[in-house]
Write an enzyme that holds these catalytic residues in place. Structure first.
Site, PDB file in Angstrom:
ATOM      1  CG  ASP A  53      -0.338  -0.587   2.464  1.00  0.00           C
ATOM      2  OD1 ASP A  53       0.899  -0.573   2.578  1.00  0.00           O
ATOM      3  OD2 ASP A  53      -1.085  -1.052   3.335  1.00  0.00           O
ATOM      4  CG  ASN A  73      -8.747  -2.134  12.047  1.00  0.00           C
ATOM      5  OD1 ASN A  73      -7.804  -2.783  11.608  1.00  0.00           O
ATOM      6  ND2 ASN A  73      -9.175  -1.019  11.478  1.00  0.00           N
ATOM      7  CD  GLU A  92      -8.796   0.503   7.965  1.00  0.00           C
ATOM      8  OE1 GLU A  92      -8.593  -0.505   8.674  1.00  0.00           O
ATOM      9  OE2 GLU A  92      -8.278   1.602   8.210  1.00  0.00           O
ATOM     10  CG  HIS A 147      -5.834  -2.751   8.891  1.00  0.00           C
ATOM     11  ND1 HIS A 147      -5.934  -1.419   9.239  1.00  0.00           N
ATOM     12  CD2 HIS A 147      -4.501  -3.039   9.023  1.00  0.00           C
ATOM     13  CE1 HIS A 147      -4.744  -0.948   9.542  1.00  0.00           C
ATOM     14  NE2 HIS A 147      -3.859  -1.908   9.427  1.00  0.00           N
TER      15      HIS A 147
HETATM   16  C1  F6R Z   1       1.477  -1.781   6.061  1.00  0.00           C
HETATM   17  C2  F6R Z   1       0.126  -2.344   6.137  1.00  0.00           C
HETATM   18  C3  F6R Z   1      -0.626  -2.427   7.407  1.00  0.00           C
HETATM   19  C4  F6R Z   1       0.233  -2.741   8.629  1.00  0.00           C
HETATM   20  C5  F6R Z   1      -0.618  -2.763   9.895  1.00  0.00           C
HETATM   21  C6  F6R Z   1       0.214  -2.988  11.137  1.00  0.00           C
HETATM   22  O1  F6R Z   1       1.971  -1.838   4.743  1.00  0.00           O
HETATM   23  O2  F6R Z   1      -0.370  -2.721   5.130  1.00  0.00           O
HETATM   24  O3  F6R Z   1      -1.624  -3.413   7.288  1.00  0.00           O
HETATM   25  O4  F6R Z   1       0.856  -3.975   8.447  1.00  0.00           O
HETATM   26  O5  F6R Z   1      -1.307  -1.554  10.025  1.00  0.00           O
HETATM   27  O6  F6R Z   1       1.048  -1.881  11.330  1.00  0.00           O
HETATM   28  P1  F6R Z   1       2.212  -1.915  12.424  1.00  0.00           P
HETATM   29  O7  F6R Z   1       3.184  -2.941  11.963  1.00  0.00           O
HETATM   30  O8  F6R Z   1       2.802  -0.523  12.383  1.00  0.00           O
HETATM   31  O9  F6R Z   1       1.588  -2.264  13.719  1.00  0.00           O
END
Ligand code: F6R
Length: 241
Positions: free
Chosen positions: A67, A136, A143, A138
């Protein structure tokens, strides 16, 4: 789903890096899906070490990131492009033309998303996709209540995600509210998936993802239907599984 419980974050990162290194050693032109955020930072550090010590060769590796924030330029230090360059790519022998990250500045979102998925297919598909998980549930920026059927698309970030990501910005107002993300459909087409989670704040999401009902309410729960997922958690994130 294969579940590996690591002792702590460092241990999780080492195991994740070893898995990636074997993939690269076995297939030097692997197509690898990458994630950003806090979770994979340790894995990137370990991979850089392995690269330096063992001469792991990234010159034929292609990468596709999950992303990118919508509206952030690649030289904005909060862009995922900047993150990837700084934390990983500039330290290894990746070729620039083999790096793929959605273009957050695109003027034609639909065309950008369509061509991202097309490029993944044209490169032979993703051999292994690294994922983190949101509190959450995701994955990527898909989401809760995102359809499992969509490819790369523009997403509206949830308040919780914006709040959580605001730690990297000067103020929550600066956090983009939209992002371009690989869709769940794109992620599920990867031949292998490695999901990483660390810390107690991820424990509930991991429990729901692994043991809960498969539902769009918890996007990561779809991974129960993939036939080659390895989950590497540290003790805290794996407390309930
Ligand atoms: C990042 C992504 C997100 C993160 C997730 C966890 O490219 O796609 O899904 O993997 O938000 O983020 P952290 O590792 O910062 O807790």
């Amino acid at each position: 789903m294969k579940i590996i419980k690591a002792d702590n974050y460092e241990h999780m990162s080492k195991m994740a890096a070893r898995t990636m290194a074997s993939q690269i050693a076995l297939k030097n032109n692997s197509v690898i899906g990458l994630a950003t955020g806090d979770t994979p930072l340790g894995m990137y550090r370990e991979l850089i070490k392995i690269y330096e010590d063992e001469e792991l060769d990234f010159s034929n590796i292609k990468t596709f990131n999950l992303d990118e924030y919508y509206g952030l330029n690649i030289d904005n230090e909060n862009s995922y492009y900047f993150y990837m360059m700084n934390n990983f790519f500039k330290h290894i022998n990746m070729r620039k033309e083999n790096i793929n990250i959605p273009n957050g500045m695109t003027e034609n979102i639909e065309a950008e998303c369509f061509s991202y998925d097309k490029k993944i297919k044209a490169s032979g598909g993703i051999d292994i996709q690294v994922l983190g998980i949101g509190v959450n549930g995701h994955i990527g920026f898909n989401e809760p209540n995102t359809s499992f059927e969509v490819g790369t698309h523009l997403v509206e970030l949830e308040k919780e995600t914006i709040k959580s990501n605001s730690r990297f910005f000067n103020s929550p107002e600066e956090v983009p509210t939209k992002a371009i993300s690989m869709g769940i459909k794109t992620i599920m087409q990867s031949r292998a998936i490695m999901l990483l989670a660390s810390g107690e704040k991820k424990a509930a999401a991991i429990e729901k993802a692994v043991k809960g009902k498969i539902s769009t309410a918890v996007p990561a729960s779809i991974l129960q239907l993939h036939n080659n997922v390895t989950l590497i958690v540290d003790k805290a994130a794996g407390e309930f599984i």
